[in-house]
Scaffold this motif. Structure first.
Motif, PDB file in Angstrom:
ATOM      1  N   VAL A 152      85.935 -51.184 -40.057  1.00  0.00           N
ATOM      2  CA  VAL A 152      85.336 -49.814 -40.057  1.00  0.00           C
ATOM      3  C   VAL A 152      85.481 -48.968 -38.866  1.00  0.00           C
ATOM      4  CG1 VAL A 152      82.899 -48.734 -40.084  1.00  0.00           C
ATOM      5  CG2 VAL A 152      83.355 -50.932 -41.606  1.00  0.00           C
ATOM      6  N   LEU A 153      85.393 -49.432 -37.532  1.00  0.00           N
ATOM      7  CA  LEU A 153      85.590 -48.708 -36.398  1.00  0.00           C
ATOM      8  C   LEU A 153      86.932 -48.172 -36.264  1.00  0.00           C
ATOM      9  CD1 LEU A 153      84.412 -47.876 -33.764  1.00  0.00           C
ATOM     10  CD2 LEU A 153      85.145 -50.077 -32.735  1.00  0.00           C
ATOM     11  N   CYS A 154      88.100 -49.197 -36.720  1.00  0.00           N
ATOM     12  CA  CYS A 154      89.494 -48.588 -36.751  1.00  0.00           C
ATOM     13  C   CYS A 154      89.410 -47.367 -37.624  1.00  0.00           C
ATOM     14  CB  CYS A 154      90.452 -49.519 -37.095  1.00  0.00           C
ATOM     15  SG  CYS A 154      90.507 -50.851 -36.111  1.00  0.00           S
ATOM     16  N   PHE A 155      88.867 -47.125 -38.853  1.00  0.00           N
ATOM     17  CA  PHE A 155      88.904 -46.170 -39.793  1.00  0.00           C
ATOM     18  C   PHE A 155      88.472 -44.876 -39.327  1.00  0.00           C
ATOM     19  CE2 PHE A 155      90.114 -48.955 -43.608  1.00  0.00           C
ATOM     20  CZ  PHE A 155      90.825 -48.112 -44.144  1.00  0.00           C
ATOM     21  N   LEU A 156      87.197 -45.282 -38.424  1.00  0.00           N
ATOM     22  CA  LEU A 156      86.453 -44.163 -38.010  1.00  0.00           C
ATOM     23  C   LEU A 156      87.167 -43.427 -36.933  1.00  0.00           C
ATOM     24  CD1 LEU A 156      82.703 -45.447 -38.086  1.00  0.00           C
ATOM     25  CD2 LEU A 156      83.704 -43.758 -39.522  1.00  0.00           C
ATOM     26  N   LEU A 157      87.723 -44.183 -36.244  1.00  0.00           N
ATOM     27  CA  LEU A 157      88.504 -43.825 -35.059  1.00  0.00           C
ATOM     28  C   LEU A 157      89.658 -42.667 -35.520  1.00  0.00           C
ATOM     29  CD1 LEU A 157      88.562 -46.724 -32.412  1.00  0.00           C
ATOM     30  CD2 LEU A 157      87.216 -44.433 -32.148  1.00  0.00           C
ATOM     31  N   PHE A 158      90.212 -43.347 -36.487  1.00  0.00           N
ATOM     32  CA  PHE A 158      91.577 -42.454 -36.820  1.00  0.00           C
ATOM     33  C   PHE A 158      90.974 -41.410 -37.811  1.00  0.00           C
ATOM     34  CE2 PHE A 158      94.961 -41.859 -39.799  1.00  0.00           C
ATOM     35  CZ  PHE A 158      95.758 -41.131 -38.986  1.00  0.00           C
ATOM     36  N   LEU A 159      90.118 -41.359 -38.434  1.00  0.00           N
ATOM     37  CA  LEU A 159      89.400 -40.400 -39.142  1.00  0.00           C
ATOM     38  C   LEU A 159      89.014 -39.311 -38.241  1.00  0.00           C
ATOM     39  CD1 LEU A 159      89.578 -42.293 -41.913  1.00  0.00           C
ATOM     40  CD2 LEU A 159      87.444 -41.007 -42.261  1.00  0.00           C
ATOM     41  N   ASN A 160      88.402 -39.586 -36.984  1.00  0.00           N
ATOM     42  CA  ASN A 160      88.132 -38.410 -36.121  1.00  0.00           C
ATOM     43  C   ASN A 160      89.228 -38.090 -35.537  1.00  0.00           C
ATOM     44  OD1 ASN A 160      84.917 -38.014 -35.858  1.00  0.00           O
ATOM     45  ND2 ASN A 160      85.220 -40.136 -36.496  1.00  0.00           N
ATOM     46  N   GLY A 253      95.391 -40.422 -31.411  1.00  0.00           N
ATOM     47  CA  GLY A 253      94.535 -41.494 -30.781  1.00  0.00           C
ATOM     48  C   GLY A 253      94.305 -41.036 -29.308  1.00  0.00           C
ATOM     49  N   LEU A 254      95.581 -40.673 -28.646  1.00  0.00           N
ATOM     50  CA  LEU A 254      95.413 -40.457 -27.103  1.00  0.00           C
ATOM     51  C   LEU A 254      94.689 -39.003 -27.155  1.00  0.00           C
ATOM     52  CD1 LEU A 254      98.600 -41.762 -25.699  1.00  0.00           C
ATOM     53  CD2 LEU A 254      96.255 -42.425 -25.197  1.00  0.00           C
ATOM     54  N   ASP A 255      95.020 -38.069 -27.712  1.00  0.00           N
ATOM     55  CA  ASP A 255      94.451 -36.587 -27.960  1.00  0.00           C
ATOM     56  C   ASP A 255      93.065 -36.793 -27.933  1.00  0.00           C
ATOM     57  OD1 ASP A 255      94.761 -33.909 -27.572  1.00  0.00           O
ATOM     58  OD2 ASP A 255      94.276 -33.782 -29.832  1.00  0.00           O
ATOM     59  N   MET A 256      92.639 -37.578 -29.054  1.00  0.00           N
ATOM     60  CA  MET A 256      90.916 -37.896 -29.097  1.00  0.00           C
ATOM     61  C   MET A 256      90.474 -38.237 -27.779  1.00  0.00           C
ATOM     62  SD  MET A 256      88.858 -39.979 -32.069  1.00  0.00           S
ATOM     63  CE  MET A 256      89.373 -41.520 -31.374  1.00  0.00           C
ATOM     64  N   LEU A 257      91.182 -39.447 -27.491  1.00  0.00           N
ATOM     65  CA  LEU A 257      90.556 -40.076 -26.191  1.00  0.00           C
ATOM     66  C   LEU A 257      90.506 -38.945 -25.048  1.00  0.00           C
ATOM     67  CD1 LEU A 257      89.578 -42.590 -24.624  1.00  0.00           C
ATOM     68  CD2 LEU A 257      92.234 -42.960 -24.010  1.00  0.00           C
ATOM     69  N   ARG A 258      91.281 -38.243 -24.855  1.00  0.00           N
ATOM     70  CA  ARG A 258      91.580 -37.227 -23.860  1.00  0.00           C
ATOM     71  C   ARG A 258      90.284 -36.058 -23.992  1.00  0.00           C
ATOM     72  NH1 ARG A 258      93.461 -31.865 -23.481  1.00  0.00           N
ATOM     73  NH2 ARG A 258      93.990 -32.120 -25.639  1.00  0.00           N
ATOM     74  N   LEU A 259      90.147 -35.698 -25.076  1.00  0.00           N
ATOM     75  CA  LEU A 259      89.001 -34.821 -25.804  1.00  0.00           C
ATOM     76  C   LEU A 259      87.601 -35.175 -25.223  1.00  0.00           C
ATOM     77  CD1 LEU A 259      90.561 -33.248 -28.688  1.00  0.00           C
ATOM     78  CD2 LEU A 259      90.064 -31.955 -26.788  1.00  0.00           C
ATOM     79  N   PHE A 260      87.410 -36.697 -25.672  1.00  0.00           N
ATOM     80  CA  PHE A 260      86.244 -37.154 -25.338  1.00  0.00           C
ATOM     81  C   PHE A 260      85.924 -37.186 -23.873  1.00  0.00           C
ATOM     82  CE2 PHE A 260      85.347 -39.803 -29.379  1.00  0.00           C
ATOM     83  CZ  PHE A 260      85.350 -38.608 -30.103  1.00  0.00           C
ATOM     84  N   ILE A 261      86.795 -37.625 -23.004  1.00  0.00           N
ATOM     85  CA  ILE A 261      86.442 -37.898 -21.609  1.00  0.00           C
ATOM     86  C   ILE A 261      86.438 -36.428 -20.971  1.00  0.00           C
ATOM     87  CG2 ILE A 261      87.981 -38.242 -19.594  1.00  0.00           C
ATOM     88  CD1 ILE A 261      89.472 -40.586 -20.993  1.00  0.00           C
ATOM     89  N   LEU A 262      87.005 -35.396 -21.369  1.00  0.00           N
ATOM     90  CA  LEU A 262      86.929 -34.187 -20.725  1.00  0.00           C
ATOM     91  C   LEU A 262      85.616 -33.643 -21.215  1.00  0.00           C
ATOM     92  CD1 LEU A 262      90.158 -31.990 -21.486  1.00  0.00           C
ATOM     93  CD2 LEU A 262      89.413 -32.897 -19.294  1.00  0.00           C
TER      94      LEU A 262
END
Length: 278
Positions: A152-160, A253-262
């Protein structure tokens, strides 16, 4: 027979191109310009998801016929897997469509998506990631009781991630085309991926012309489709390692991580909107 069916899909997508303006008036769903986070001028129809939905629906109907007449093969082994796929795809499309229309609170949307994906995995056990295999290590990591949660977590991470990645014209579509072409050769299910490539080219052309956007209805439902296909291929050993899938999805995935951190560093919610996307 597959040639005739492919011609049907070709005509279907040509009709979308020819009548896209009339369809946009009928659907009446637009992305309004927003000086704070949107760069386009004038309202743009959000029809990418509907084009994908229409093609997936047609493909699903042909799959039902295939169960009786054996026209061609599709990546659905059991009839309950098929129904779980299309039902979940459609429900996720509806969540995205409603979000496009009324802007759902991000956390509420996340909860809805989590519940629907959880339901999909309960219906279709082949959609669960039970073991992690790596190309650099012969030992497998068995997930045990954590398998459902991690799937479920893998799906949610990629959907976002894919939803956030859907930025300038052709960005998401280029990603889809690369992925579908890759799966075309990995799985060798030539008919299905030819249709998915055809749909992506249709949406890509209309998006390039700024006639339509994917919208949340498109990005969420299509990213579920991608996750579904990748996990099915992984569990069927067409994709041998989890790190291969990681490399497929690393850019959004990396773009989402970057945005979350910022956003967190700025004291904002990681789900808040801005123009800092890739």
């Amino acid at each position: 027979m597959t040639t005739i069916i492919f011609i049907f899909f070709l005509i279907l997508n040509i009709l979308f191109v020819l009548f896209i303006k009339k369809l946009s008036i009928i659907i009446n769903l637009y992305d309004e310009p927003d000086n704070e986070r949107k760069l386009h001028h004038g309202k743009i129809p959000i029809l990418g998801g509907i084009i994908f939905l229409a093609n997936i629906l047609a493909l699903s109907i042909f799959y039902i016929l295939n169960n009786q007449f054996y026209f061609f093969e599709l990546p659905f082994n059991l009839i309950n897997n098929f129904f779980s796929f299309f039902t979940i795809f459609f429900l996720i499309f509806l969540i995205g469509f409603y979000d496009d229309k009324f802007n759902i609170d991000p956390l509420k949307k996340l909860y809805f998506l989590a519940f629907i994906i959880f339901l999909a995995i309960l219906i279709d056990s082949e959609l669960r990631i039970n073991v992690l295999r790596f190309s650099f290590n012969e030992q497998e990591l068995k997930l045990g009781y954590l398998s459902l949660l991690i799937t479920v977590l893998c799906f949610l991470l990629f959907l976002n991630a894919f939803n956030m990645y859907d930025g300038i014209n052709l960005q998401s579509i280029s990603f889809l085309l690369i992925l579908f072409f890759t799966l075309f050769f990995i799985e060798k299910n030539y008919f299905v991926y030819s249709i998915l490539i055809l749909v992506s080219l249709t949406v890509g052309y209309l998006n390039y012309k700024s006639y339509i956007f994917l919208g949340d209805s498109g990005s969420l439902s299509v990213s579920y489709l991608i996750g579904y296909l990748l996990i099915k291929n992984y569990n069927n050993f067409n994709i041998e390692s989890a790190d291969t899938i990681f490399l497929f999805l690393i850019i959004p995935g990396l773009d989402m991580l970057r945005l979350f951190i910022l956003r967190i560093l700025e004291g904002r919610s990681p789900f808040s909107a801005d123009r800092n996307h890739l």
